[in-house]
Scaffold this motif. Structure first.
Motif, PDB file in Angstrom:
ATOM      1  N   CYS A 128      -6.430   2.154  -6.912  1.00 42.67           N
ATOM      2  CA  CYS A 128      -6.445   3.465  -6.277  1.00 42.67           C
ATOM      3  C   CYS A 128      -7.679   3.602  -5.394  1.00 42.67           C
ATOM      4  O   CYS A 128      -8.757   3.110  -5.741  1.00 42.67           O
ATOM      5  CB  CYS A 128      -6.472   4.571  -7.331  1.00 42.67           C
ATOM      6  SG  CYS A 128      -5.014   4.591  -8.367  1.00 42.67           S
ATOM      7  N   CYS A 161       0.865  -1.173   0.000  1.00 44.50           N
ATOM      8  CA  CYS A 161       0.000   0.000   0.000  1.00 44.50           C
ATOM      9  C   CYS A 161       0.908   1.231   0.000  1.00 44.50           C
ATOM     10  O   CYS A 161       1.761   1.371   0.871  1.00 44.50           O
ATOM     11  CB  CYS A 161      -0.914  -0.009   1.221  1.00 44.50           C
ATOM     12  SG  CYS A 161      -2.190   1.263   1.184  1.00 44.50           S
ATOM     13  N   ARG A 162       0.699   2.093  -0.985  1.00 46.71           N
ATOM     14  CA  ARG A 162       1.537   3.292  -1.146  1.00 46.71           C
ATOM     15  C   ARG A 162       0.675   4.541  -1.007  1.00 46.71           C
ATOM     16  O   ARG A 162      -0.384   4.643  -1.610  1.00 46.71           O
ATOM     17  CB  ARG A 162       2.206   3.281  -2.516  1.00 46.71           C
ATOM     18  CG  ARG A 162       3.057   4.500  -2.806  1.00 46.71           C
ATOM     19  CD  ARG A 162       3.625   4.480  -4.207  1.00 46.71           C
ATOM     20  NE  ARG A 162       4.443   3.323  -4.433  1.00 46.71           N
ATOM     21  CZ  ARG A 162       5.765   3.270  -4.238  1.00 46.71           C
ATOM     22  NH1 ARG A 162       6.410   4.340  -3.809  1.00 46.71           N
ATOM     23  NH2 ARG A 162       6.436   2.173  -4.478  1.00 46.71           N
ATOM     24  N   SER A 163       1.171   5.492  -0.226  1.00 47.50           N
ATOM     25  CA  SER A 163       0.469   6.773  -0.082  1.00 47.50           C
ATOM     26  C   SER A 163       0.962   7.745  -1.153  1.00 47.50           C
ATOM     27  O   SER A 163       1.968   7.490  -1.814  1.00 47.50           O
ATOM     28  CB  SER A 163       0.718   7.367   1.305  1.00 47.50           C
ATOM     29  OG  SER A 163       2.068   7.772   1.416  1.00 47.50           O
ATOM     30  N   ARG A 164       0.254   8.871  -1.306  1.00 50.76           N
ATOM     31  CA  ARG A 164       0.682   9.889  -2.281  1.00 50.76           C
ATOM     32  C   ARG A 164       2.046  10.447  -1.945  1.00 50.76           C
ATOM     33  O   ARG A 164       2.786  10.871  -2.819  1.00 50.76           O
ATOM     34  CB  ARG A 164      -0.329  11.034  -2.340  1.00 50.76           C
ATOM     35  CG  ARG A 164      -1.443  10.732  -3.245  1.00 50.76           C
ATOM     36  CD  ARG A 164      -2.342  11.878  -3.575  1.00 50.76           C
ATOM     37  NE  ARG A 164      -2.133  13.136  -2.900  1.00 50.76           N
ATOM     38  CZ  ARG A 164      -2.899  14.172  -3.070  1.00 50.76           C
ATOM     39  NH1 ARG A 164      -3.931  14.109  -3.870  1.00 50.76           N
ATOM     40  NH2 ARG A 164      -2.666  15.285  -2.435  1.00 50.76           N
ATOM     41  N   PHE A 184     -12.397   1.996  -3.121  1.00 51.27           N
ATOM     42  CA  PHE A 184     -11.748   2.108  -4.421  1.00 51.27           C
ATOM     43  C   PHE A 184     -12.328   3.271  -5.223  1.00 51.27           C
ATOM     44  O   PHE A 184     -13.514   3.566  -5.133  1.00 51.27           O
ATOM     45  CB  PHE A 184     -11.920   0.822  -5.236  1.00 51.27           C
ATOM     46  CG  PHE A 184     -11.292  -0.402  -4.607  1.00 51.27           C
ATOM     47  CD1 PHE A 184     -10.068  -0.346  -3.972  1.00 51.27           C
ATOM     48  CD2 PHE A 184     -11.937  -1.620  -4.673  1.00 51.27           C
ATOM     49  CE1 PHE A 184      -9.496  -1.470  -3.404  1.00 51.27           C
ATOM     50  CE2 PHE A 184     -11.387  -2.760  -4.124  1.00 51.27           C
ATOM     51  CZ  PHE A 184     -10.158  -2.685  -3.481  1.00 51.27           C
ATOM     52  N   ASP A 185     -11.477   3.916  -6.033  1.00 49.56           N
ATOM     53  CA  ASP A 185     -11.934   4.980  -6.931  1.00 49.56           C
ATOM     54  C   ASP A 185     -12.879   4.434  -8.001  1.00 49.56           C
ATOM     55  O   ASP A 185     -13.838   5.092  -8.373  1.00 49.56           O
ATOM     56  CB  ASP A 185     -10.743   5.655  -7.626  1.00 49.56           C
ATOM     57  CG  ASP A 185      -9.918   6.500  -6.678  1.00 49.56           C
ATOM     58  OD1 ASP A 185     -10.377   6.777  -5.547  1.00 49.56           O
ATOM     59  OD2 ASP A 185      -8.798   6.889  -7.069  1.00 49.56           O
ATOM     60  N   GLY A 232      -2.192  -1.931  -9.536  1.00 47.34           N
ATOM     61  CA  GLY A 232      -2.538  -1.127  -8.381  1.00 47.34           C
ATOM     62  C   GLY A 232      -3.994  -0.689  -8.408  1.00 47.34           C
ATOM     63  O   GLY A 232      -4.554  -0.402  -9.462  1.00 47.34           O
ATOM     64  N   MET A 288      -5.183   9.379   0.121  1.00 47.17           N
ATOM     65  CA  MET A 288      -5.307   8.669  -1.153  1.00 47.17           C
ATOM     66  C   MET A 288      -4.177   7.660  -1.216  1.00 47.17           C
ATOM     67  O   MET A 288      -3.020   8.004  -0.926  1.00 47.17           O
ATOM     68  CB  MET A 288      -5.247   9.661  -2.302  1.00 47.17           C
ATOM     69  CG  MET A 288      -6.420  10.630  -2.274  1.00 47.17           C
ATOM     70  SD  MET A 288      -6.266  11.995  -3.445  1.00 47.17           S
ATOM     71  CE  MET A 288      -6.388  11.124  -4.985  1.00 47.17           C
ATOM     72  N   VAL A 289      -4.501   6.408  -1.558  1.00 51.51           N
ATOM     73  CA  VAL A 289      -3.511   5.335  -1.572  1.00 51.51           C
ATOM     74  C   VAL A 289      -3.669   4.492  -2.834  1.00 51.51           C
ATOM     75  O   VAL A 289      -4.691   4.544  -3.514  1.00 51.51           O
ATOM     76  CB  VAL A 289      -3.643   4.423  -0.332  1.00 51.51           C
ATOM     77  CG1 VAL A 289      -3.331   5.188   0.951  1.00 51.51           C
ATOM     78  CG2 VAL A 289      -5.013   3.779  -0.258  1.00 51.51           C
ATOM     79  N   VAL A 290      -2.626   3.714  -3.103  1.00 47.67           N
ATOM     80  CA  VAL A 290      -2.671   2.694  -4.146  1.00 47.67           C
ATOM     81  C   VAL A 290      -2.322   1.377  -3.469  1.00 47.67           C
ATOM     82  O   VAL A 290      -1.263   1.254  -2.852  1.00 47.67           O
ATOM     83  CB  VAL A 290      -1.676   2.985  -5.290  1.00 47.67           C
ATOM     84  CG1 VAL A 290      -1.697   1.855  -6.315  1.00 47.67           C
ATOM     85  CG2 VAL A 290      -1.980   4.321  -5.938  1.00 47.67           C
ATOM     86  N   ARG A 309      -1.537  -2.530  -4.062  1.00 43.03           N
ATOM     87  CA  ARG A 309      -1.117  -3.429  -5.140  1.00 43.03           C
ATOM     88  C   ARG A 309      -1.032  -4.854  -4.615  1.00 43.03           C
ATOM     89  O   ARG A 309      -0.024  -5.256  -4.043  1.00 43.03           O
ATOM     90  CB  ARG A 309       0.212  -2.996  -5.713  1.00 43.03           C
ATOM     91  CG  ARG A 309       0.550  -3.832  -6.919  1.00 43.03           C
ATOM     92  CD  ARG A 309       1.820  -3.401  -7.581  1.00 43.03           C
ATOM     93  NE  ARG A 309       1.989  -4.282  -8.718  1.00 43.03           N
ATOM     94  CZ  ARG A 309       2.235  -3.859  -9.931  1.00 43.03           C
ATOM     95  NH1 ARG A 309       2.360  -2.589 -10.165  1.00 43.03           N
ATOM     96  NH2 ARG A 309       2.377  -4.721 -10.912  1.00 43.03           N
TER      97      ARG A 309
END
Length: 120
Positions: free
Chosen positions: A69, A23-26, A84-85, A67, A57-59, A61
């Motif tokens: 979003c 999980c990656r943040s902006r 999810f977006d 990924g 906001m995160v991605v 994967r």
């Protein structure tokens, strides 16, 4: 909004699984997480050190997927809910559930899942 209110607003039920992911943040921070339930509209992640905040906001994967979003909607203890977006395709959700369900155990409420400990 608290976790119980979020659950009441969900459009589709979450399906249990244990799926390793990143999980990656902006801001660029990356955390190893376990996706512990998923639906077409979102998922729950578990981590030994949640450093995200509601509204981030995160991605996410998951293994073997692109990924996803989304936005952190709630955090409680070592878990966070992500909306999810864009909705996931329902057959993909069902496939992930079937594929990763075999690893699910049912810990006591509030306990850290053994799979999460193994991932740490």
């Amino acid at each position: 909004m608290d976790c119980d209110n979020i659950r009441a607003l969900r459009r589709s039920p979450r399906l249990a699984l244990v799926l390793p992911a990143k999980c990656r943040s902006r801001s660029g921070f990356v955390d190893q997480v376990i996706i512990s339930d998923i639906s077409d509209g979102g998922c729950r992640i578990d981590s030994l050190g949640i450093v995200f905040h509601v509204g981030d906001m995160v991605v996410v994967r998951p293994q073997a997927l692109e990924g996803l979003c989304g936005v952190i909607r709630w955090i409680k203890d070592h878990s966070a809910g992500i909306e999810f977006d864009r909705p996931l395709y329902a057959p993909v959700v069902e496939h992930l559930h079937r594929t990763y369900l075999r690893f699910v155990d049912h810990p006591a409420p509030g306990a850290i899942r053994p799979a999460l400990r193994a991932a740490a």
